[in-house]
Structures are given as C-alpha cells and as structure tokens.
Design an enzyme around this catalytic site. Sequence first.
Site, PDB file in Angstrom:
ATOM      1  N   GLU A   1     -10.299 -11.815  -4.158  1.00 55.05           N
ATOM      2  CA  GLU A   1      -8.865 -11.633  -3.900  1.00 55.05           C
ATOM      3  C   GLU A   1      -8.276 -12.794  -3.104  1.00 55.05           C
ATOM      4  O   GLU A   1      -7.118 -12.772  -2.731  1.00 55.05           O
ATOM      5  CB  GLU A   1      -8.599 -10.289  -3.213  1.00 55.05           C
ATOM      6  CG  GLU A   1      -9.444  -9.994  -2.008  1.00 55.05           C
ATOM      7  CD  GLU A   1      -9.212  -8.580  -1.457  1.00 55.05           C
ATOM      8  OE1 GLU A   1      -8.250  -7.909  -1.821  1.00 55.05           O
ATOM      9  OE2 GLU A   1     -10.032  -8.167  -0.608  1.00 55.05           O
TER      10      GLU A   1
ATOM     11  N   ASP B   1      -3.942  -8.914  -3.936  1.00 60.00           N
ATOM     12  CA  ASP B   1      -3.975 -10.015  -2.979  1.00 60.00           C
ATOM     13  C   ASP B   1      -4.179 -11.356  -3.676  1.00 60.00           C
ATOM     14  O   ASP B   1      -3.624 -12.367  -3.238  1.00 60.00           O
ATOM     15  CB  ASP B   1      -5.086  -9.786  -1.940  1.00 60.00           C
ATOM     16  CG  ASP B   1      -4.637  -8.788  -0.873  1.00 60.00           C
ATOM     17  OD1 ASP B   1      -3.499  -8.914  -0.404  1.00 60.00           O
ATOM     18  OD2 ASP B   1      -5.421  -7.893  -0.530  1.00 60.00           O
TER      19      ASP B   1
ATOM     20  N   CYS C   1      -9.614  -4.069  -9.668  1.00 60.39           N
ATOM     21  CA  CYS C   1      -9.181  -2.847  -8.978  1.00 60.39           C
ATOM     22  C   CYS C   1      -7.778  -2.986  -8.398  1.00 60.39           C
ATOM     23  O   CYS C   1      -7.291  -2.081  -7.724  1.00 60.39           O
ATOM     24  CB  CYS C   1     -10.177  -2.445  -7.896  1.00 60.39           C
ATOM     25  SG  CYS C   1     -10.351  -3.686  -6.603  1.00 60.39           S
TER      26      CYS C   1
ATOM     27  N   HIS D   1       0.825  -1.208   0.000  1.00 60.63           N
ATOM     28  CA  HIS D   1       0.000   0.000   0.000  1.00 60.63           C
ATOM     29  C   HIS D   1       0.858   1.257   0.000  1.00 60.63           C
ATOM     30  O   HIS D   1       0.435   2.311  -0.467  1.00 60.63           O
ATOM     31  CB  HIS D   1      -1.005  -0.040   1.148  1.00 60.63           C
ATOM     32  CG  HIS D   1      -2.087  -1.034   0.878  1.00 60.63           C
ATOM     33  ND1 HIS D   1      -2.068  -2.308   1.373  1.00 60.63           N
ATOM     34  CD2 HIS D   1      -3.173  -0.951   0.076  1.00 60.63           C
ATOM     35  CE1 HIS D   1      -3.112  -2.972   0.906  1.00 60.63           C
ATOM     36  NE2 HIS D   1      -3.805  -2.169   0.123  1.00 60.63           N
TER      37      HIS D   1
END
Length: 598
Positions: A447, A471, A518, A206
């Site tokens: 994910e 993920d 996404c 992130h």
Amino acid sequence: MAHASTTSAASLPGERRFTGLPVSGGIAMAPVRLLGSTVPEVTARVLAMEETGPELERLHAALAVTRRQLEAIQTQVAGRIGARDAEIFEAHLLVLEDVVLLDEIRRAITEQRVNAEAAVDAVINRYASALAAVGDEYLRERAADVRDIGHRLVRVLDGAGEPGDLSTLREPCILVAHDLSPSTTAQIDRRMVLGFATEVGGKTSHTAILARKLGIPAVVGVHAITRSVRNGEQALLDGFSGQLIAQPTEHTLFQYGQLRQRRVAFEERLRSLRDQPAVTLDGHRLLLAANIESPADMDAVSSSGAEGVGLFRTEFLFLNQPKFPDEEAQYRAYRTVAEAAGSHEVILRTLDLGGDKLPVGQSSPEPNPFLGWRAIRICLDQPEVFKTQLRAMLRASAHGRVGLLYPMIASLEELLAANSLLEESRSELRRKGQPFDETLEVGVMIEIPSAALIADTLAEHCQFFSIGSNDLTGYTLAVDRLNERVAGLYAPTHPGVLRLMQMTIAAALRRNRWVGVCGEMAGDPLLVPLLVGLGVHELSVTPASLPAVKYLVRRIRLSDSCELAKSALAARTSAETLKCCEDYVRAAAPELLVRGGE
Ligand code: PEP
Ligand code: MG
C-alpha cells in the site's frame, strides 16, 4: 450560540437538494439529526417565581457534571497523548471556577427569571465577545475557551450529551455532521442511524468503508450541509446518486419508492448466488473473501457467501476502549473469527492505528498523520504491544486457518524486524507449551509505492501480498483519501497505480506467492474485471458488496479481462481506463451500472 428562532435554513419551505459524493448505496428517509454541532440550540423560557430555586439547583448540578466530564477527558488525553495537550482542559476548568461569571449567570436566573440554558447562553456570549474584542491573542483564545465551556454546560443542562455521542439517539434519523470519525461511526446502531451525510470525507475514508459495511446509505463532501438543514426536518438520503433531499415532495417520494422496490428485487437475485462459486464464464476460479472490523461481522460474512476473511482490521478492537485489549481478550476475538470461518482462511491484519483511525474524541497530535506514526511503525516502536497481538493471533491459529498480514510496510528492514518479533512470539508460546499453527502464512500489504517497487525482495520473506489499493492510490498520487476537495484526483485506475500493481503481481508470481486486493477497488464492480485481468487471485471486499462482485465475476471471461488489463496498462490516463472498464461492464452486466440496480 444559535437561538431556535434564528436558525437560518431551517425556515426554508419546500424541497431542497444537496449533492455530495456517494460513498455507500441505499435510500433512507427519516428526520435529520445534526450531530457534533458544538453549538447547541437554546430556547429561552421565563420562569415562575417558585421555579428559580430549583433552576439554580439544576445549574449547580450541571456545573458539577461538566467539571467531572472535563476532568475525565483531561486524564484520558494526558494518558494517551501527553500532559501538555491536556493543559487546554485546565483553562476550561478555570472558566467553571470564575466567580464573576457564575454570579452573573445566577443573577440572570433569579432576577431576570430565565431558564438556566438561556442564562448561561446570554452571559457566556457577552463574556466571550468582550474577551474577543481585546486585541490580545491570549485573551482571544480565552474567548474560545469560554464559548466552548458554555456550549458544554448547555448540552449538559438540556441532556444532549457529548457532541458526537450517538448513545443519546432514541429515534431513527439521518445523521448530518461536519465529519464523523471512524471510531464514532463504529458505534452506529443501524436501527437509529438510517444513513448519514457529512461535509468532509472521501470514498475510501474508513468512515465511508464502515457505512458500506453497515449497509446504510452515506454521502460525504456535501458543502455546508450542517448549515443548510435543521434538526428534525424530514430528509431523504440517496446514497446512489449522492443527494440529500430535505423536505421531499410527494412526487419525489413516489419516485424513490419505485426505485427502492426495484433495488429489493435485484438484491433478491444477488442473494440466490450465495452458495455459487466465483468462477468466470471461461472457468477461471477466484477467491472472494470479506473485510471485517469485528467478530460481530461474521454473520454478515456468512450470509454474503464470502469464502473466509481477507482482511480483519483488528485496530477497531482497540478503538472505543479506555485501554488496549490484553492478550486474552484479543485471542478470544481472533479465535471467534477463525472458528466462525470454518475451513476458510482468515487473514488477521496487525494493528493499523493512526491516520484516521484514532480513539474516539481524539484528533491526531501529528501535523500529517497519514505520513506519520501509523501501523507497523507504531508496532515496531512498541514491541510489547506488537508481540501481545502476535501471540494472540498465533494462538488463534490453533482453531482454524489463520494468516497474518503486516500493514504499511515500506522497506525490507521493517518486514525483517516484524518477522523477527513474530519469531520471538512463536518461541515464547513454544516455551509455554501453547499450541499454534507452525505453517501459518505471513503476508505483506502493498500500500506504499516503495513496497510495490521492491515487491521482488519482499516476496522472499513472506507468503502472500495483499494490495491495499486505498492507501496505494493515495500515496502514489499524493491525494489525501479523506479530503473531499481532491476527491476528483483520487483515481485507482491511474496508470501509475496500475503499473505498481502489475509489478507487485509479477514479483509474486515469480516466487509462487498469491496476491489479493483488499482495498475498496476490489468491491467496485466497475473495476473488478480489470483486477481479474491483472492476475490477482483473491478479492476481499466488504460483505455488503460481495454479492454484486460475484454476480459480475460469473458474467465475465478471463480472456477478455486480460485484454482489458493490457489496454489499461497501455493507457495514458485514468479516464481512458475507466471508460474501457465501463464499456466492458456495460456489455457484461449492464444492470450493475444502473442506479439502484434496475
Ligand atoms: C488499503 O489501504 O487499501 C486497506 C485495505 O487498508 P485500510 O483501508 O484499512 O487503510
Ligand atoms: Mg491501508
């Protein structure tokens, strides 16, 4: 503690290049700022006789501030993690009460007439070394406590602030750190931090995602960089090739100046597409949406030309806060985003805390946080926290087109439990007469491999899927997305990952559900044709990546992309597929493959 005069790499003259993993494009030039170094630099100074009194006062004031800092951290940790973890700070506080140690520091100031920083440095070092030399494990740990507290005290004395505290930055810099947490990165002021380099991290951490959002160059996985550069030396950060160049020569600066000019011209070209649709040469329309972390990102969303928000990582509203935002505060944030998106849809993802997304200054108490108490697991265990968020989201749906997305769903039971809490939240709002959109779409993030494998079952209980390729890749290949050591194994084009994606898309289509992607894969121009060919309807990407994705979509054909996806699904290795993708993009838009876009 290092003395300025003993800093090793610092004195190396001339240009030095360090290479890591490029995770956010761009070029920046500024002095290095080493962050989070828990070892402050100490410069010794001899005091005049009359200075010793004020120096003692300075020491006492710093001791009081340090004590208050520790007590505040202790309370915070006790509240968030647990009283047992907070006990470590008790040991630190005891060091501050140690009469013998404090007396020695005072004597160093009054008798040897050295400044407080140097006095603390010398005494603490002596004390800690003596403890460390004893064969007893308990005393060795006490040595670490003593060193820690000494470093903290010196930082307070020289006004350097907490390690990892970006609020003390006053000049533009290139941050260099062992690691940056997402919560620290979220506080970056791009006027002060022009780019960063870290020793650890992966492309889909992130922290890297936030760097791309901020539009600042970032390089991760640069071996031992914190020991190879020094505070204040000029450095050039190349986020395209993944290099940090310390003390660049005139020749290097000239080369990079040219590259930057070409990049600016190319970005101008991309900007001209802002209001054009994302449609392929053979007329296939895609939805290009944006990923955001805060309502403040909506300006960037609109200037990127995105058609709405495909992923709002709402957990960032919960980081950097002393306590979780209440329903009203959340409602205001979601409503702001829904209104700013106008007629476009905004997909609000429910809390995905855990993994690497932890409140500032906290490390996870779990041995394996990515496989632990994360996202929907936290929400289902704490229904009041979850329902507060659901009500806020539902209420925001009265002010725009809102969709809701559950992260980390692994089983049908979890989806049903989440839906049932959503139903309770709806009933609560109806009872209070608070309006919301009764037709609001509910989606599931795919994910976790198990979710892809049961996508047909999940599709019966939701309206859309959003594939979280970050993920999904990590969990399918058992590769930690944060770990630079295994970054080479992190391959979203692995046939196993692609087959799970294909299963998901096929299951969705059978039930007339739409599918988006996404994860960061959607913003990588190399992989966009592959995703289009696999049949996804929407790509949601960081606003900074969106113009290049649109540029590419407008240069490809759906028919060719389907052929590419077919070959990828039949490929035996990720490298084979990557090669096909590269060949394809090189033919369709070669300018996207050249560093800096020239
Ligand atoms: C993903 O996993 O691909 C995703 C978009 O979620 P996050 O990156 O926030 O984990
Ligand atoms: Mg995810």
